[in-house]
Design an enzyme around this catalytic site. Structure first.
Site, PDB file in Angstrom:
ATOM      1  CG  ASP A  63     -72.886 -45.155  -5.573  1.00  0.00           C
ATOM      2  OD1 ASP A  63     -71.640 -45.212  -5.648  1.00  0.00           O
ATOM      3  OD2 ASP A  63     -73.490 -44.364  -4.822  1.00  0.00           O
TER       4      ASP A  63
ATOM      5  CB  CYS B 260     -18.861 -60.014 -30.676  1.00  0.00           C
ATOM      6  SG  CYS B 260     -18.555 -61.252 -31.972  1.00  0.00           S
TER       7      CYS B 260
ATOM      8  CB  CYS C  31     -15.126 -62.253 -35.436  1.00  0.00           C
ATOM      9  SG  CYS C  31     -16.185 -60.853 -34.969  1.00  0.00           S
TER      10      CYS C  31
ATOM     11  CB  CYS D 150     -15.532 -63.218 -31.917  1.00  0.00           C
ATOM     12  SG  CYS D 150     -14.860 -61.557 -31.642  1.00  0.00           S
TER      13      CYS D 150
END
Length: 532
Positions: free
Chosen positions: A347, A115, A21, A112
């Site tokens: 606690d 890509c 491309c 392409c």
């Protein structure tokens, strides 16, 4: 201005003819300024075709094995030797007729071969708008964002193949092309998409933003492109617990750096073949980094644990300090979950008085993150009005780094306690006065029996900095203690069957026990106090 020059023409023609491309052609020609990439795909294709035309107005479409005579329109439409008649020029079926003009058979671009469509339809406005619609529908609050993409690892293989092709051709002209001369796919993608995102959402792109929009691409058709690398470089592809596939981008890049060029060319086509379809979007997600809220809490109940009390899967008490605070924060911040931490813990039967105990809460993936000081104050009031068992103060937004102050030098900090003591023998006021004179008493504490199931067995040295005894009656007195953080007060009083030495009982030569215990202060100067 079109970015390619006559010097680039041969490479551009070569790549164009093999199915690459326009934007990837720019990358291989080293075009490193943004503007050309931002043109629409259609504009780019037209400009590239004009550039590649000869002086006679012909567009040269070379092939690795060109047919013996000119290709005519009807031959391309009917197919040559029964093969797929799509050309590899970047858009549609382009036919060269005798007068050199171009006939396009459809408007959809061919994919392409480098890509796989990433720099084609996935950086056009239509795709960006779809992503932005998802962002806006996600309900997140943000003033900037970071956009991250994950590409299929086979793109690296295809880029490597195209690079070897171009490198070989340039070598014939005594020119060179290094891997670093090619503009990275991710860089080019960002140049194109970041301005489009900013325009569509009205916020800047910021690499440090806590709000992330991520898109994961896949290309099932070419997923096996990487597989030959494993046979040649097996040591690069080791299974990892948190990875679904050994073919990660890092592993593929490691193998490509290792493999010899001739071995690569024997295993993978250069140029790479053109695929039939573009990439698919495997995942599109929005997420916000954690935000942190800090404050101090007081605990007024002797029947409330700091965190949910669950033993063997069974809940022992209905609530906890953690839940009484965090439930409100989860709702208001619209977070998925939270993590609670504090400077020590008391606690279940111990109260925390004075200016309270510092705490911090990490809120995971919050959808709302902006709060004014007044809104935080209102949230604090809401928490305090919801229960008489706890109260919070100094509620504020803090950074992740600031939480470190709460844990810094934790064992060097001091804590002050108030205890009601019982003795088996009758005592007089003068029997306890000697305790007031004791300073910095060193004690050794073996891990208490009551916490041995969750703490490693060890002997810890601690310091009782000061004590003040106040007589109540023959079997009771109150004891104020200032101690090193991490001291087990109950065990110091009763001795824990001799596991704490010395202890209050041994010092007084009595059997002593603790009936009530309160934390009076936690001397950690964080978070900063706020004005009421």
């Amino acid at each position: 201005m079109f970015p390619l020059t006559e010097e680039n023409k041969h490479v551009a023609q070569l790549l164009f003819n093999t199915g690459t491309c326009p934007r990837c052609i720019f990358r291989f020609c080293g075009v490193d300024f943004h503007a050309p990439y931002k043109l629409s795909y259609k504009e780019l294709l037209n400009e590239l075709q004009k550039f590649l035309k000869t002086e006679k107005g012909e567009l040269i479409l070379e092939a690795s094995n060109p047919p013996p005579k000119k290709i005519r329109l009807h031959e391309l439409e009917d197919g040559i030797d029964g093969t797929d008649n799509r050309s590899q020029n970047g858009e549609g079926r382009v036919s060269v007729v005798e007068d050199g003009s171009i006939a396009s058979k459809n408007s959809n671009p061919n994919v392409c071969n480098v890509c796989l469509g990433i720099l084609q339809e996935f950086c056009e406005k239509e795709f960006i708008k779809k992503v932005c619609q998802k962002v806006e529908a996600s309900g997140f609050e943000f003033t900037n964002l970071v956009f991250s993409v994950s590409f299929p690892p086979q793109l690296s293989v295809r880029e490597h193949a195209a690079w070897l092709l171009v490198k070989q051709e340039m070598g014939k002209q005594s020119l060179s092309l290094g891997r670093n001369d090619i503009v990275q796919l991710k860089e080019a993608y960002k140049w194109i998409t970041h301005p489009l995102f900013s325009e569509e959402l009205g916020v800047p792109i910021d690499g440090k933003s806590l709000f992330e929009v991520s898109v994961v691409f896949a290309h099932p058709e070419t997923v096996e492109d990487c597989h030959f690398l494993r046979a040649i470089c097996p040591d690069c592809f080791k299974p990892a617990k948190n990875k679904q596939s050994v073919f990660t981008r890092m592993a593929v890049m490691k193998a490509l750096n290792k493999i010899k060029e001739e071995d690569f060319c024997k295993q993978f086509p250069c140029p790479p073949n053109s695929p039939k379809a573009v990439c698919t979007v495997l995942e599109m997600e929005c997420a916000h980094g954690a935000v942190f809220v800090a404050g101090r809490y007081n605990k007024y109940s002797r029947n409330l644990p700091q965190t949910p009390w669950i033993i063997d899967g069974e809940r022992k008490l209905e609530s906890s300090v953690e839940e009484l605070i965090s439930d409100h924060l989860l709702t208001v911040f619209k977070a998925e979950s939270f993590n609670f931490s504090s400077s020590g813990r008391e606690d279940v039967d111990v109260r925390t008085l004075g200016n309270g105990r510092p705490f911090a809460i990490e809120l995971v993936n919050p959808h709302r993150v902006r709060f004014t000081a007044q809104e935080m104050k209102a949230l604090q009031q809401k928490i305090n009005s919801s229960s008489n068992k706890i109260q919070v103060r100094d509620l504020q937004l803090v950074t992740r780094e600031a939480i470190g102050h709460m844990k810094e030098g934790e064992e060097e900090k001091t804590k002050t306690y108030s205890a009601l003591i019982w003795t088996n023998k009758a005592i007089r006021k003068e029997d306890i006065e000697f305790l007031n004179d004791m300073k910095d008493l060193k004690i050794d504490q073996k891990t208490p029996l009551r916490v041995l199931h969750r703490r490693p067995l060890a002997v810890r040295s601690r310091t009782i900095h000061a004590m003040e005894a106040c007589y109540v009656d023959a079997h009771h007195f109150r004891l104020q203690l200032k101690t090193q953080a991490g001291t087990y007060i109950k065990e110091f009083v009763h001795g824990d069957f001799g596991r704490t030495k010395p202890n209050l009982g041994s010092l007084m030569n009595v059997t002593a026990d603790i009936l009530e215990l309160d934390v009076e202060s936690v001397d950690v100067d964080w978070p900063p106090p706020l004005d009421d």
